[in-house]
Design a protein around this motif. Structure first.
Motif, PDB file in Angstrom:
ATOM      1  N   ASN A   1       0.846  -1.189   0.000  1.00 55.41           N
ATOM      2  CA  ASN A   1       0.000   0.000   0.000  1.00 55.41           C
ATOM      3  C   ASN A   1       0.879   1.235   0.000  1.00 55.41           C
ATOM      4  O   ASN A   1       1.882   1.304   0.709  1.00 55.41           O
ATOM      5  CB  ASN A   1      -0.901  -0.008   1.239  1.00 55.41           C
ATOM      6  CG  ASN A   1      -2.003   1.022   1.154  1.00 55.41           C
ATOM      7  OD1 ASN A   1      -1.738   2.201   0.942  1.00 55.41           O
ATOM      8  ND2 ASN A   1      -3.233   0.586   1.334  1.00 55.41           N
ATOM      9  N   GLU A   2       0.523   2.220  -0.790  1.00 54.24           N
ATOM     10  CA  GLU A   2       1.336   3.435  -0.877  1.00 54.24           C
ATOM     11  C   GLU A   2       1.308   4.247   0.408  1.00 54.24           C
ATOM     12  O   GLU A   2       2.183   5.074   0.654  1.00 54.24           O
ATOM     13  CB  GLU A   2       0.849   4.296  -2.048  1.00 54.24           C
ATOM     14  CG  GLU A   2       1.080   3.637  -3.399  1.00 54.24           C
ATOM     15  CD  GLU A   2       0.578   4.501  -4.536  1.00 54.24           C
ATOM     16  OE1 GLU A   2       0.089   5.613  -4.261  1.00 54.24           O
ATOM     17  OE2 GLU A   2       0.684   4.067  -5.699  1.00 54.24           O
ATOM     18  N   ASP A   3       0.290   4.028   1.254  1.00 54.10           N
ATOM     19  CA  ASP A   3       0.205   4.759   2.525  1.00 54.10           C
ATOM     20  C   ASP A   3       1.172   4.131   3.517  1.00 54.10           C
ATOM     21  O   ASP A   3       0.877   3.156   4.184  1.00 54.10           O
ATOM     22  CB  ASP A   3      -1.220   4.708   3.077  1.00 54.10           C
ATOM     23  CG  ASP A   3      -1.392   5.545   4.342  1.00 54.10           C
ATOM     24  OD1 ASP A   3      -2.538   5.665   4.789  1.00 54.10           O
ATOM     25  OD2 ASP A   3      -0.378   6.070   4.873  1.00 54.10           O
TER      26      ASP A   3
ATOM     27  N   ARG B   1      -2.838  -3.840  -0.148  1.00 51.28           N
ATOM     28  CA  ARG B   1      -3.961  -3.644  -1.052  1.00 51.28           C
ATOM     29  C   ARG B   1      -4.929  -4.814  -0.946  1.00 51.28           C
ATOM     30  O   ARG B   1      -4.563  -5.920  -0.645  1.00 51.28           O
ATOM     31  CB  ARG B   1      -3.466  -3.542  -2.491  1.00 51.28           C
ATOM     32  CG  ARG B   1      -2.626  -2.303  -2.756  1.00 51.28           C
ATOM     33  CD  ARG B   1      -2.122  -2.340  -4.201  1.00 51.28           C
ATOM     34  NE  ARG B   1      -1.212  -1.238  -4.446  1.00 51.28           N
ATOM     35  CZ  ARG B   1      -0.424  -1.164  -5.502  1.00 51.28           C
ATOM     36  NH1 ARG B   1      -0.430  -2.149  -6.377  1.00 51.28           N
ATOM     37  NH2 ARG B   1       0.378  -0.137  -5.679  1.00 51.28           N
TER      38      ARG B   1
ATOM     39  N   SER C   1      -0.879  -0.837   5.374  1.00 50.09           N
ATOM     40  CA  SER C   1      -1.873  -1.859   5.042  1.00 50.09           C
ATOM     41  C   SER C   1      -1.724  -2.290   3.593  1.00 50.09           C
ATOM     42  O   SER C   1      -1.404  -1.487   2.722  1.00 50.09           O
ATOM     43  CB  SER C   1      -3.280  -1.319   5.283  1.00 50.09           C
ATOM     44  OG  SER C   1      -3.509  -0.185   4.481  1.00 50.09           O
TER      45      SER C   1
END
Length: 768
Positions: free
Chosen positions: A758-760, A767, A765
């Motif tokens: 996940n890019e966050d 994908r 978290s």
């Protein structure tokens, strides 16, 4: 030789900083006794376990010695016995509280913790629940349904726990019904062995016996986790070490069983804490890199032979082998840089192995599913055979090839006729014995059976034990298809995932476990099984049955057969159920050379040996000699790893046996409490900018990438480019198309995957 064992563990990663066995094993057994609800009477079963006229363990298939230890059971064997003999019962009252829809959301451990199944049950679609039935109703309904289905559209699967008597009758039932669709658990693990070794040395099973381990001077292990999968094997390895035998290990994972062992049977080791160092050289080969590693060893052996002579056994090669020259030319032409890159092992280490091998007179090659479960697994086994043949390490004392089987009778089932390949079964003899014409067409393997369930060509699935739907590849795609079967019959002892994938024709038939008294018309019965080293052992159950409604596996098979088949005076199902000795007489008649005087020999201490022509240097191959084979490439993988594509290997924990999860403590790897993890090397974690505990998505690199699984990152001592996750959960990532080319064994040890993040970065978290 330099000792490269525990001191080379990557200190940044979890590991078990104690020997295998020892007090850790004792505490684990005591914990299982305390939580398994089997009662103190389970100790009596354990006391007689794996001893002459005792109870043969339902866990692994390792050999039972003629002179057993005081306690001839291991940690995993104790868990299996306690698991079998729990007093917790799962009767109709328990199952009436839960819908099948609810049960499908439960984990493997939760389902089995409901306890022993006690009554025959059928699935009722109107209430979405299992409901109680009678044996008479079950047999009649199942038989009637099977009579209306094309036999070629039915699959009779067998788990490797069923006895030789049950297995023989199971195969006979299938063929009398009209098909050879007889996959068993070997299709998922060691079918590569059966196919590859049969082609190359004329024997589908290993060539060693227990006595060989008392005479070998080098043991070479490839992809076999002895400490967790066959712990009693540690005793002969330890004895060999003490007399000076060298041990070299090739495995991507540093498994404690072949690093240190303290025997719980040895008071001095238990009191002092001193352990035996179990390996001289432990080399973390990349997944699928065994062909390259053996190529490097062979290349150096040929160089040594050219320089000094006396390395190869030229007399043996000339008299007993075929196609040696093409292999020699191929091996000498390999480039060291490619060997090192594919195997992940330095040239110096492989040359060191070759030099040890060159001065070792008696060598045994031991392997497990680290060799068999690859796209080119059969070629990996062929390479190990090549290496052993180079110095004549076949057909003499203290030498040979030793595949280590899993399920307690998975090898024996093949021996007595559970096989989809008609050429492996004496069908003419069976036709003569039972006055019917057995089908001669090739049946379905596990892979083909799953394909048939998916495309609808399989209409009926009858399972003699096991947890087939959970053990197979491509679970995510296959799960919805099970409910569409016209007939799904499950013979079982506890509830598992396969029993929750229900449809209108689903039946649950509970059976005795091996340790229970099996009383039939002629009195208490004994059963038999075959161990990994081709010895046959009798087993006598001692425990009272869990419920009076239970039937034996033999009785269930006979009941199904009588309801399904037309009358045939040669098929004496009632007589065979009443006296298993009559079944053993049938086996002895069908397989006279191996099973003569079966009833008289079944309790021979150490088991009776059914023989192996390779031990006499008789080669039942097309050429009449042992075959050298030349692989097309250095990797056993069906893909090329890269910075984006990792290779997934699936693992079993110390607290499980196949799909049975006893608990959540993978003690021998230093892991505990969570199976939803992906193990990655610290170097790869750094290169991917990941962090410990971060959630990622593991995605299959095959087809359209819809095989996905969210997991948490855990640093572990693995080769670069390799990741690991637990079986059977990670089977959702294994495509049905990924299997050994020769045997169709699923490639569970070589799955191409990507890691999506996940890019966050704040939440970490994954994908999906």
């Amino acid at each position: 030789m330099t000792d490269r064992s525990a001191k080379e563990q990557d200190p940044r990663t979890p590991f078990y900083d104690h020997p295998t066995g020892g007090w850790g094993s004792v505490r684990s057994v005591l914990n299982q006794l305390g939580h398994g609800n089997a009662g103190l009477s389970a100790l009596d079963t354990l006391w007689h376990q794996n001893k002459p006229r005792g109870h043969m363990c339902t866990s692994c298939a390792w050999a039972k010695p003629a002179h057993p230890h005081l306690a001839e059971f291991c940690e995993n064997g104790a868990k299996a016995t306690v698991w079998d003999h729990t007093k917790t019962l799962c009767g109709p009252d328990v199952l009436s509280r839960h819908t099948a829809t609810e049960l499908r959301t439960w984990g493997d451990h939760e389902l089995e913790m409901l306890g022993r199944l006690t009554h025959p049950m059928r699935f009722d679609a109107a209430t979405d629940r299992y409901v109680e039935t009678t044996w008479e109703e079950a047999f009649a309904a199942i038989g009637a349904k099977l009579r209306g289905i094309d036999p070629k559209a039915a699959v009779f699967y067998a788990s490797g726990r069923a006895s030789l008597e049950t297995s023989y009758l199971w195969a006979l039932y299938a063929r009398a019904y009209g098909h050879n669709n007889l996959p068993d658990s070997s299709n998922m693990c060691h079918e590569t062995t059966s196919v590859s070794m049969k082609k190359r040395i004329g024997s589908p099973v290993g060539t060693c016996i227990l006595d060989d381990f008392e005479h070998c001077d080098l043991l070479m292990f490839f992809g076999q986790n002895t400490g967790s999968n066959s712990p009693r094997f540690l005793h002969p390895i330890q004895a060999a070490r003490k007399r000076g035998c060298k041990v070299i290990v090739f495995n991507p994972v540093r498994e404690r069983g072949l690093i240190e062992f303290a025997s719980p049977q040895n008071p001095a080791q238990m009191l002092t804490g001193q352990a035996t160092s179990m390996s001289d050289l432990y080399l973390q080969v990349k997944p699928g890199g065994d062909i390259a590693a053996i190529a490097g060893i062979a290349k150096h052996l040929f160089a040594m032979e050219a320089a000094q002579g006396g390395v190869l056994d030229h007399g043996f090669l000339a008299e007993h082998t075929h196609d040696f020259a093409p292999f020699r030319d191929w091996a000498t032409a390999q480039v060291w840089e490619e060997i090192e890159a594919t195997s992940g092992i330095d040239r110096a280490d492989l040359e060191q192995v070759a030099e040890v091998y060159a001065v070792s007179e008696r060598v045994i090659g031991v392997y497990g599913m680290g060799l068999t479960q690859h796209v080119h697994g059969a070629k990996s086994i062929g390479m190990l055979i090549n290496l052993l043949l180079m110095r004549g390490n076949m057909g003499r004392e203290g030498a040979g090839i030793c595949p280590v089987r899993g399920h307690s009778n998975v090898q024996g089932q093949r021996t007595v006729g559970i096989a989809e390949k008609p050429e492996l079964v004496p069908l003419d003899k069976i036709a003569q014995q039972f006055d019917f014409d057995p089908p001669r067409d090739t049946g379905m393997t596990t892979i083909e059976a799953v394909q048939g369930v998916l495309d609808g060509t399989v209409k009926a699935f009858v399972s003699l034990g096991g947890n087939f739907a959970r053990a197979i590849p491509d679970q995510g795609h296959a799960d919805p298809a099970w409910s569409k079967l016209e007939m799904n019959v499950q013979i079982a002892t506890r509830l598992n995932r396969s029993h929750t994938l229900v449809g209108d024709g689903t039946w649950l038939l509970p059976c005795l476990v091996r340790g229970e008294v099996d009383r039939q018309a002629s009195g208490p019965q004994a059963v038999t099984m075959e161990d990994s080293l081709s010895h046959i052992h009798g087993s006598i159950g001692r425990r009272p049955v869990a419920a009076p409604t239970l039937l034996s596996e033999v009785a269930i098979v006979a009941g199904l057969a009588k309801a399904t088949l037309d009358a045939n005076p040669k098929l004496r199902w009632d007589d065979w159920t009443g006296d298993y000795g009559l079944v053993r007489d049938l086996i002895a008649e069908t397989y006279a050379e191996q099973f003569h005087d079966f009833n008289d020999r079944m309790f021979q201490p150490g088991g009776f040996y059914r023989g192996n022509a390779v031990r006499h240097r008789e080669w039942k191959t097309e050429s009449g000699k042992a075959e050298f084979t030349t692989p097309e490439g250095l990797s056993a993988l069906g893909h090329v790893p890269s910075e984006a594509v990792f290779t997934l290997i699936t693992l079993r924990s110390n607290d499980q046996f196949n799909t049975t999860i006893y608990g959540f403590d993978d003690r021998l790897r230093g892991l505990k409490g969570d199976r939803k993890v992906v193990l990655i090397s610290p170097a790869d974690i750094a290169a991917l900018n990941l962090r410990e505990g971060q959630s990622v998505m593991l995605v299959s690199s095959v087809d359209n990438g819809d095989r996905r699984m969210p997991l948490r990152v855990t640093a572990y001592d693995l080769p670069r480019g390799c990741v690991a996750a637990y079986y059977p959960e990670a089977n959702v990532l294994v495509p049905l198309s990924a299997h050994d080319e020769e045997s169709k064994t699923p490639a569970y040890k070589g799955v191409p995957v990507r890691i999506e993040v996940n890019e966050d970065r704040r939440t970490g978290s994954g994908r999906g």
